[in-house]
Design a protein around this motif. Sequence first.
Motif, PDB file in Angstrom:
ATOM      1  N   SER A 185       0.808  -1.218   0.000  1.00  0.00           N
ATOM      2  CA  SER A 185       0.000   0.000   0.000  1.00  0.00           C
ATOM      3  C   SER A 185       0.837   1.262   0.000  1.00  0.00           C
ATOM      4  CB  SER A 185      -0.913   0.012   1.216  1.00  0.00           C
ATOM      5  OG  SER A 185      -0.130  -0.015   2.388  1.00  0.00           O
ATOM      6  N   LYS A 186       2.153   1.058   0.164  1.00  0.00           N
ATOM      7  CA  LYS A 186       3.079   2.197   0.178  1.00  0.00           C
ATOM      8  C   LYS A 186       2.789   3.167   1.325  1.00  0.00           C
ATOM      9  CE  LYS A 186       5.278   0.918  -3.496  1.00  0.00           C
ATOM     10  NZ  LYS A 186       5.447  -0.478  -3.210  1.00  0.00           N
ATOM     11  N   ARG A 187       2.210   2.647   2.346  1.00  0.00           N
ATOM     12  CA  ARG A 187       2.036   3.460   3.535  1.00  0.00           C
ATOM     13  C   ARG A 187       2.009   2.535   4.737  1.00  0.00           C
ATOM     14  NH1 ARG A 187      -3.505   6.389   2.198  1.00  0.00           N
ATOM     15  NH2 ARG A 187      -2.333   6.897   0.320  1.00  0.00           N
ATOM     16  N   LEU A 188       2.636   2.968   5.767  1.00  0.00           N
ATOM     17  CA  LEU A 188       2.766   2.109   6.934  1.00  0.00           C
ATOM     18  C   LEU A 188       2.611   2.918   8.207  1.00  0.00           C
ATOM     19  CD1 LEU A 188       5.828  -0.267   6.307  1.00  0.00           C
ATOM     20  CD2 LEU A 188       3.425  -0.897   6.375  1.00  0.00           C
ATOM     21  N   PRO A 189       2.036   2.303   9.206  1.00  0.00           N
ATOM     22  CA  PRO A 189       2.106   2.924  10.527  1.00  0.00           C
ATOM     23  C   PRO A 189       3.494   2.736  11.112  1.00  0.00           C
ATOM     24  CG  PRO A 189       0.917   0.851  10.638  1.00  0.00           C
ATOM     25  CD  PRO A 189       1.215   1.106   9.184  1.00  0.00           C
ATOM     26  N   VAL A 190       3.812   3.529  12.071  1.00  0.00           N
ATOM     27  CA  VAL A 190       5.153   3.458  12.656  1.00  0.00           C
ATOM     28  C   VAL A 190       5.461   2.060  13.160  1.00  0.00           C
ATOM     29  CG1 VAL A 190       6.693   4.633  14.218  1.00  0.00           C
ATOM     30  CG2 VAL A 190       4.625   5.736  13.521  1.00  0.00           C
TER      31      VAL A 190
ATOM     32  N   ARG B  34     -11.524   5.268   7.075  1.00  0.00           N
ATOM     33  CA  ARG B  34     -12.377   4.582   8.060  1.00  0.00           C
ATOM     34  C   ARG B  34     -12.055   3.102   8.184  1.00  0.00           C
ATOM     35  NH1 ARG B  34     -17.747   7.464   5.869  1.00  0.00           N
ATOM     36  NH2 ARG B  34     -17.350   9.523   6.694  1.00  0.00           N
ATOM     37  N   SER B  35     -11.717   2.512   7.050  1.00  0.00           N
ATOM     38  CA  SER B  35     -11.457   1.073   7.087  1.00  0.00           C
ATOM     39  C   SER B  35     -10.161   0.754   7.812  1.00  0.00           C
ATOM     40  CB  SER B  35     -11.394   0.529   5.658  1.00  0.00           C
ATOM     41  OG  SER B  35     -10.318   1.137   4.959  1.00  0.00           O
ATOM     42  N   GLN B  36      -9.388   1.779   8.088  1.00  0.00           N
ATOM     43  CA  GLN B  36      -8.085   1.525   8.712  1.00  0.00           C
ATOM     44  C   GLN B  36      -8.029   1.994  10.145  1.00  0.00           C
ATOM     45  OE1 GLN B  36      -6.041   3.824   5.805  1.00  0.00           O
ATOM     46  NE2 GLN B  36      -5.270   2.033   4.738  1.00  0.00           N
ATOM     47  N   GLN B  37      -9.169   2.350  10.649  1.00  0.00           N
ATOM     48  CA  GLN B  37      -9.161   2.886  12.003  1.00  0.00           C
ATOM     49  C   GLN B  37      -8.799   1.840  13.041  1.00  0.00           C
ATOM     50  OE1 GLN B  37      -9.425   6.064  12.723  1.00  0.00           O
ATOM     51  NE2 GLN B  37      -9.671   6.533  10.558  1.00  0.00           N
ATOM     52  N   ASN B  38      -8.928   0.587  12.642  1.00  0.00           N
ATOM     53  CA  ASN B  38      -8.679  -0.465  13.628  1.00  0.00           C
ATOM     54  C   ASN B  38      -7.233  -0.927  13.647  1.00  0.00           C
ATOM     55  OD1 ASN B  38      -8.758  -1.508  11.118  1.00  0.00           O
ATOM     56  ND2 ASN B  38      -9.802  -3.402  11.699  1.00  0.00           N
ATOM     57  N   ILE B  39      -6.365  -0.274  12.913  1.00  0.00           N
ATOM     58  CA  ILE B  39      -4.996  -0.786  12.867  1.00  0.00           C
ATOM     59  C   ILE B  39      -4.143  -0.209  13.974  1.00  0.00           C
ATOM     60  CG2 ILE B  39      -5.068  -1.170  10.401  1.00  0.00           C
ATOM     61  CD1 ILE B  39      -3.431   1.352  10.036  1.00  0.00           C
TER      62      ILE B  39
ATOM     63  N   SER C  86      -0.885   7.576  12.778  1.00  0.00           N
ATOM     64  CA  SER C  86      -1.236   7.723  11.373  1.00  0.00           C
ATOM     65  C   SER C  86      -0.422   6.766  10.525  1.00  0.00           C
ATOM     66  CB  SER C  86      -0.954   9.150  10.917  1.00  0.00           C
ATOM     67  OG  SER C  86      -1.514  10.077  11.806  1.00  0.00           O
ATOM     68  N   LEU C  87      -0.711   6.810   9.272  1.00  0.00           N
ATOM     69  CA  LEU C  87       0.111   6.072   8.323  1.00  0.00           C
ATOM     70  C   LEU C  87       1.145   7.028   7.746  1.00  0.00           C
ATOM     71  CD1 LEU C  87      -2.727   4.165   6.472  1.00  0.00           C
ATOM     72  CD2 LEU C  87      -1.219   3.275   8.235  1.00  0.00           C
ATOM     73  N   TRP C  88       2.252   6.468   7.415  1.00  0.00           N
ATOM     74  CA  TRP C  88       3.327   7.268   6.840  1.00  0.00           C
ATOM     75  C   TRP C  88       3.603   6.793   5.425  1.00  0.00           C
ATOM     76  CZ3 TRP C  88       5.436  11.459   9.247  1.00  0.00           C
ATOM     77  CH2 TRP C  88       5.154  11.609  10.596  1.00  0.00           C
ATOM     78  N   CYS C  89       3.771   7.744   4.573  1.00  0.00           N
ATOM     79  CA  CYS C  89       4.086   7.392   3.201  1.00  0.00           C
ATOM     80  C   CYS C  89       5.224   8.288   2.699  1.00  0.00           C
ATOM     81  CB  CYS C  89       2.864   7.532   2.303  1.00  0.00           C
ATOM     82  SG  CYS C  89       2.314   9.225   2.112  1.00  0.00           S
ATOM     83  N   ILE C  90       5.662   7.970   1.510  1.00  0.00           N
ATOM     84  CA  ILE C  90       6.725   8.755   0.898  1.00  0.00           C
ATOM     85  C   ILE C  90       6.087   9.903   0.136  1.00  0.00           C
ATOM     86  CG2 ILE C  90       8.722   8.684  -0.647  1.00  0.00           C
ATOM     87  CD1 ILE C  90       8.984   6.848   1.745  1.00  0.00           C
TER      88      ILE C  90
ATOM     89  N   PRO D 216      -0.890   4.605  -4.030  1.00  0.00           N
ATOM     90  CA  PRO D 216      -1.206   3.788  -2.878  1.00  0.00           C
ATOM     91  C   PRO D 216      -2.664   3.383  -2.835  1.00  0.00           C
ATOM     92  CG  PRO D 216      -0.863   6.067  -2.239  1.00  0.00           C
ATOM     93  CD  PRO D 216      -0.617   5.982  -3.691  1.00  0.00           C
ATOM     94  N   PRO D 217      -2.886   2.113  -2.785  1.00  0.00           N
ATOM     95  CA  PRO D 217      -4.242   1.668  -2.550  1.00  0.00           C
ATOM     96  C   PRO D 217      -4.667   1.976  -1.136  1.00  0.00           C
ATOM     97  CG  PRO D 217      -2.751  -0.198  -2.624  1.00  0.00           C
ATOM     98  CD  PRO D 217      -1.950   1.035  -2.947  1.00  0.00           C
ATOM     99  N   ASP D 218      -5.860   1.672  -0.835  1.00  0.00           N
ATOM    100  CA  ASP D 218      -6.305   2.082   0.486  1.00  0.00           C
ATOM    101  C   ASP D 218      -6.075   1.070   1.569  1.00  0.00           C
ATOM    102  OD1 ASP D 218      -8.004   0.814  -1.167  1.00  0.00           O
ATOM    103  OD2 ASP D 218      -9.532   2.371  -1.077  1.00  0.00           O
ATOM    104  N   SER D 219      -5.574  -0.058   1.201  1.00  0.00           N
ATOM    105  CA  SER D 219      -5.318  -1.026   2.257  1.00  0.00           C
ATOM    106  C   SER D 219      -3.946  -0.805   2.832  1.00  0.00           C
ATOM    107  CB  SER D 219      -5.410  -2.434   1.694  1.00  0.00           C
ATOM    108  OG  SER D 219      -4.380  -2.624   0.785  1.00  0.00           O
TER     109      SER D 219
END
Length: 456
Positions: free
Chosen positions: A142-147, A189-194, A198-202, A310-313
């Motif tokens: 997804s090209k984005r990750l939480p810390v 919203r779909s990622q609120q449970n992770i 926040s998510l970090w991306c480039i 980045p997709p949303d997942s």
Amino acid sequence: MGPVMPPSKKSQGSGVSVATGRNPFYRPGSLGEALQEAAVLEPPLPLPLPLTLPLPLPAVRPEDEELTSLSWLHETADLLNSFAGDAVLRSVSPPAQDPGRRTPPSLVPLGPMGRETRCGPDAKPPYSFSCLIFMAIEDAPSKRLPVKDIYGWILEHFPYFASAPTGWKNSVRHNLSLNKCFKKVDKDRSQQNIGKGSLWCIDPEYRQNLIQALKKTPYHPYSQAFTTSPTSPQAYQSISSPLLSGNTFFRKNGGVLLQVTQGVIQNGARMVSQGLFPEIRPLTINPIGSRTATDRSVLGSYCMHGDSNPPDSTTSVNNNSKQDHNYSTAKSSLLHSSPSPSPSPEQQSHHPGDSASSDIEDDDRGWPRKGVTEMLPDAACLVQHKKRLHWTKAKPRGDTLPLKKRRTEKPPESDDEEMKEAAGSLLHLAGVRACLNNITNRAAKGQREQKESLKN
DNA sequence: CCACCAGTAAACAATC
DNA sequence: TGATTGTTTACTGGTG
């Protein structure tokens, strides 16, 4: 303005960069040094090359091929090993916990007889934290990750950090916050449970910078620099993939962090220079730690525009975040017992996500030059280094990663600034053109040479 | 020697 | 309430 800490505590910081060539593998007297010297001192290898290699030539891959295995790199590693003689590679990746998930091995060199040398799996990685974070994020579909997952990725690929002194997570977060290249994106919203945060991306605008930084890293397979001009079309083909395709980066190479010795590198480079194995991309054979102009390959300046979509997942890399927090429990308790002054308005208004899209001045190498205010170090450093008032005259290095702008330092943008920015852009374009011309000329020259050699 | 960079430690607020 | 996340400051040593 934070409180001044006792110097005794502050002095613990080593300041040793993991990316500046002080890898333990290259300690004086080590095997690495010997290989390095050999690679430098040894004259170019004359033929014969071991042409009896039992290796099929790998087919040239289409640039947009989605590699789902590490085969190409293992092929390359095997090939390099077959020439290396004095060093072998092995995967040190932990077994995949999720069978469906690719295991991104990190390859580290072993010494003679397969014995581990100073550069074992627990050796300090040669990558800066910026590079590590970049790789982690790029490795995520997804090209984005939480810390948390960034921690996990680093731990997974660099077991060094599992036993490293605490604080590296702090450094990671510090980097995320400070570095313009990293952008915080809100979870949908779909990622609120992770989890928290926040998510970090480039930031696509600064992706180039990170790639450049990565390419400077001596071990990285893409840190190749053409110390010699490619003389065959295949050579050009080889450099166009996968990184230069501008597409998913670590997805394509499987997240492999190839660490090889200089000797291996040179052998591999020879093969490429012979045009026998165009798939092999040579690493730079400059001595570790030396940053030369060739290290900053001009190719990256214009070939790679890999804005990922980045997709949303989001991915979830396994990790135990509890095992290593940045503060010890004792420190933490102290920490929370301290009084907390109310934040300044500057702090309250700070939003890191909006800082990356403005006031970029590209220098002639394609790097966003820091504005004067961005180059401002901490206030205390200012006091300490008063002579830095001359930094406007200082030669812009341009090969470093841009720091996020401090909100307190942001001056109102004047017409002059805009003019400078425009001029910078023009210069950048000119630089790109020059680079393109350079490459084209090289290619033409190479083709001419080939024709001539064929005639002869 | 200087300017700069990257890493480290820490303080602290916000959030989960 | 404690843990985690995010931001910021301060400092250090290394490098060119």
